[in-house]
Design an enzyme around this catalytic site. Sequence first.
Site, PDB file in Angstrom:
ATOM      1  N   ASP A 115       1.041  -1.308  -0.004  1.00 45.21           N
ATOM      2  CA  ASP A 115       0.144   0.040  -0.020  1.00 45.21           C
ATOM      3  C   ASP A 115       0.885   1.149   0.017  1.00 45.21           C
ATOM      4  OD1 ASP A 115      -2.362   1.537   0.295  1.00 45.21           O
ATOM      5  OD2 ASP A 115      -1.806   1.862   2.300  1.00 45.21           O
ATOM      6  N   SER A 116       0.232   2.264  -0.237  1.00 40.83           N
ATOM      7  CA  SER A 116       1.163   3.477  -0.277  1.00 40.83           C
ATOM      8  C   SER A 116       1.570   3.905   1.255  1.00 40.83           C
ATOM      9  CB  SER A 116       0.120   4.859  -0.687  1.00 40.83           C
ATOM     10  OG  SER A 116      -0.987   4.903  -0.001  1.00 40.83           O
ATOM     11  N   TYR A 168      -0.627   8.565  -2.236  1.00 45.37           N
ATOM     12  CA  TYR A 168      -0.610   8.340  -3.573  1.00 45.37           C
ATOM     13  C   TYR A 168      -1.890   9.137  -4.122  1.00 45.37           C
ATOM     14  CZ  TYR A 168       3.070   4.721  -3.776  1.00 45.37           C
ATOM     15  OH  TYR A 168       4.575   4.079  -3.492  1.00 45.37           O
ATOM     16  N   GLY A 169      -2.845   9.169  -3.350  1.00 45.75           N
ATOM     17  CA  GLY A 169      -4.432   9.425  -3.928  1.00 45.75           C
ATOM     18  C   GLY A 169      -4.144  10.862  -4.634  1.00 45.75           C
ATOM     19  N   CYS A 205      -4.353  -1.352  -2.058  1.00 45.52           N
ATOM     20  CA  CYS A 205      -4.412   0.214  -2.383  1.00 45.52           C
ATOM     21  C   CYS A 205      -5.357   0.325  -3.714  1.00 45.52           C
ATOM     22  CB  CYS A 205      -2.968   0.867  -2.468  1.00 45.52           C
ATOM     23  SG  CYS A 205      -3.284   2.579  -2.759  1.00 45.52           S
ATOM     24  N   ASN A 206      -6.418   1.120  -3.265  1.00 43.72           N
ATOM     25  CA  ASN A 206      -7.337   1.269  -4.519  1.00 43.72           C
ATOM     26  C   ASN A 206      -6.755   2.186  -5.853  1.00 43.72           C
ATOM     27  OD1 ASN A 206     -10.413   0.535  -4.157  1.00 43.72           O
ATOM     28  ND2 ASN A 206      -9.300   0.983  -2.103  1.00 43.72           N
ATOM     29  N   THR A 207      -5.997   3.321  -5.107  1.00 43.97           N
ATOM     30  CA  THR A 207      -5.264   4.193  -6.314  1.00 43.97           C
ATOM     31  C   THR A 207      -4.412   3.532  -6.968  1.00 43.97           C
ATOM     32  OG1 THR A 207      -5.625   5.913  -4.442  1.00 43.97           O
ATOM     33  CG2 THR A 207      -4.283   6.492  -6.347  1.00 43.97           C
ATOM     34  N   GLU A 245      -4.445   9.379   8.963  1.00 49.06           N
ATOM     35  CA  GLU A 245      -2.892   9.498   9.251  1.00 49.06           C
ATOM     36  C   GLU A 245      -2.073  10.198  10.346  1.00 49.06           C
ATOM     37  OE1 GLU A 245      -0.306   8.416   5.896  1.00 49.06           O
ATOM     38  OE2 GLU A 245      -1.625   6.899   5.926  1.00 49.06           O
ATOM     39  N   CYS A 268     -11.261   2.878  -0.748  1.00 50.70           N
ATOM     40  CA  CYS A 268      -9.871   3.288  -0.108  1.00 50.70           C
ATOM     41  C   CYS A 268      -9.458   2.458   0.937  1.00 50.70           C
ATOM     42  CB  CYS A 268      -9.846   4.830   0.337  1.00 50.70           C
ATOM     43  SG  CYS A 268      -8.536   5.353   1.149  1.00 50.70           S
ATOM     44  N   THR A 269      -8.639   2.033   1.015  1.00 45.81           N
ATOM     45  CA  THR A 269      -8.103   0.858   1.945  1.00 45.81           C
ATOM     46  C   THR A 269      -8.042   1.589   3.325  1.00 45.81           C
ATOM     47  OG1 THR A 269      -5.946   0.776   1.376  1.00 45.81           O
ATOM     48  CG2 THR A 269      -7.382  -0.751   0.577  1.00 45.81           C
ATOM     49  N   HIS A 270      -8.099   2.786   3.460  1.00 48.53           N
ATOM     50  CA  HIS A 270      -7.921   3.441   4.848  1.00 48.53           C
ATOM     51  C   HIS A 270      -9.402   3.372   5.370  1.00 48.53           C
ATOM     52  CE1 HIS A 270      -4.103   5.050   3.595  1.00 48.53           C
ATOM     53  NE2 HIS A 270      -4.021   5.690   4.901  1.00 48.53           N
TER      54      HIS A 270
HETATM   55  N1  DGL Z   1      -4.891   3.713   0.652  1.00 58.31           N
HETATM   56  C1  DGL Z   1      -4.996   4.271  -0.432  1.00 58.31           C
HETATM   57  C2  DGL Z   1      -6.248   3.889  -1.499  1.00 58.31           C
HETATM   58  O1  DGL Z   1      -6.627   2.742  -0.983  1.00 58.31           O
HETATM   59  C3  DGL Z   1      -5.121   5.799  -0.240  1.00 58.31           C
HETATM   60  C4  DGL Z   1      -4.012   6.424   0.543  1.00 58.31           C
HETATM   61  C5  DGL Z   1      -3.304   7.183  -0.415  1.00 58.31           C
HETATM   62  O2  DGL Z   1      -3.977   8.298  -0.852  1.00 58.31           O
HETATM   63  O3  DGL Z   1      -2.145   7.247  -0.639  1.00 58.31           O
HETATM   64  O4  DGL Z   1      -6.411   4.386  -2.191  1.00 58.31           O
END
Ligand code: DGL
Length: 266
Positions: free
Chosen positions: A10-11, A42-43, A73-75, A152, A185-187
């Site tokens: 993940d990011s 990364y988003g 990570c979705n992004t 975060e 988003c995995t967060h």
């Molecule tokens: N965990 C990332 C996702 O699922 C989002 C966090 C990021 O923006 O890096 O997209």
Amino acid sequence: MDNRPIGILDSGLGGLTSVWELHKRLPEERVIYYGDTARTPYGSKSPETIVKFANQLVDRLIACNTKMIIIACNTITAWALDDLREKHPAIPIIGVIGPTVRKVVFDGVESVGVIATKGTIGSDMYGKSLRKIKPDIKVSSMACPAIVPLIEEGLTDTDIMELTIKHYMDDFVSEGDFEDLILGCTHYPLVSGQLKKLYPNLRLYSSSAEVVAQAKEIMQEKEMLAAGSEFTDRYYASDLSDNFINLTDKLFEGTDFKIHLLKLEE
Ligand code: DGL
């Protein structure tokens, strides 16, 4: 049987929600986790940068003799999955979007909301993938970029988080014609408590959880499930701030979780 670990990336922090799910559903599996905390988020980065960074992370995990890669990570999934699969045809690489889309369609959902980072919403990968399988599905999307930084910062259970969620979601939910919502988003599973409290009528789909269900299916099919592995889970991040250590310690309280610094070569 295959006792090699699964690589999960993940990011930063969000992918750890997929690790929880994996431990819950597949307790025999072992993982190597890599969170690119030095370069998160990364988003809001460009697709070129996301693809470049994602390749570095995957190369690193493949070098650790992993049997499968989960892009938690979705992004990264939205922008880099095809490229990664093309470069590494010999190893199963699964992203979080496909499995979530499949579950939503399988459940017969006619209209769905998606919340995610700007990058994921900008790619419209959920909309495209859903419509590819179910052309008449209605998809309503909303980028919620301030949620990840608040998580975060350790501000998950606060009034600021609740206000932020309401800021993005109140009109989106009341004007949208959906009862099902994808946490793209995995967060976001880390704020599912607040989402359920604020919008109790919504059914939540977690991309972090659905990817584990698909990983299980693939490993069953390829006879790659682990049993009695002696490998110990390893967690790495490209930067270890006090903030990040405090957060992960809290998330994995009561376990022997420890995250190590592993820098990426530029
Ligand atoms: N965990 C990332 C996702 O699922 C989002 C966090 C990021 O923006 O890096 O997209």
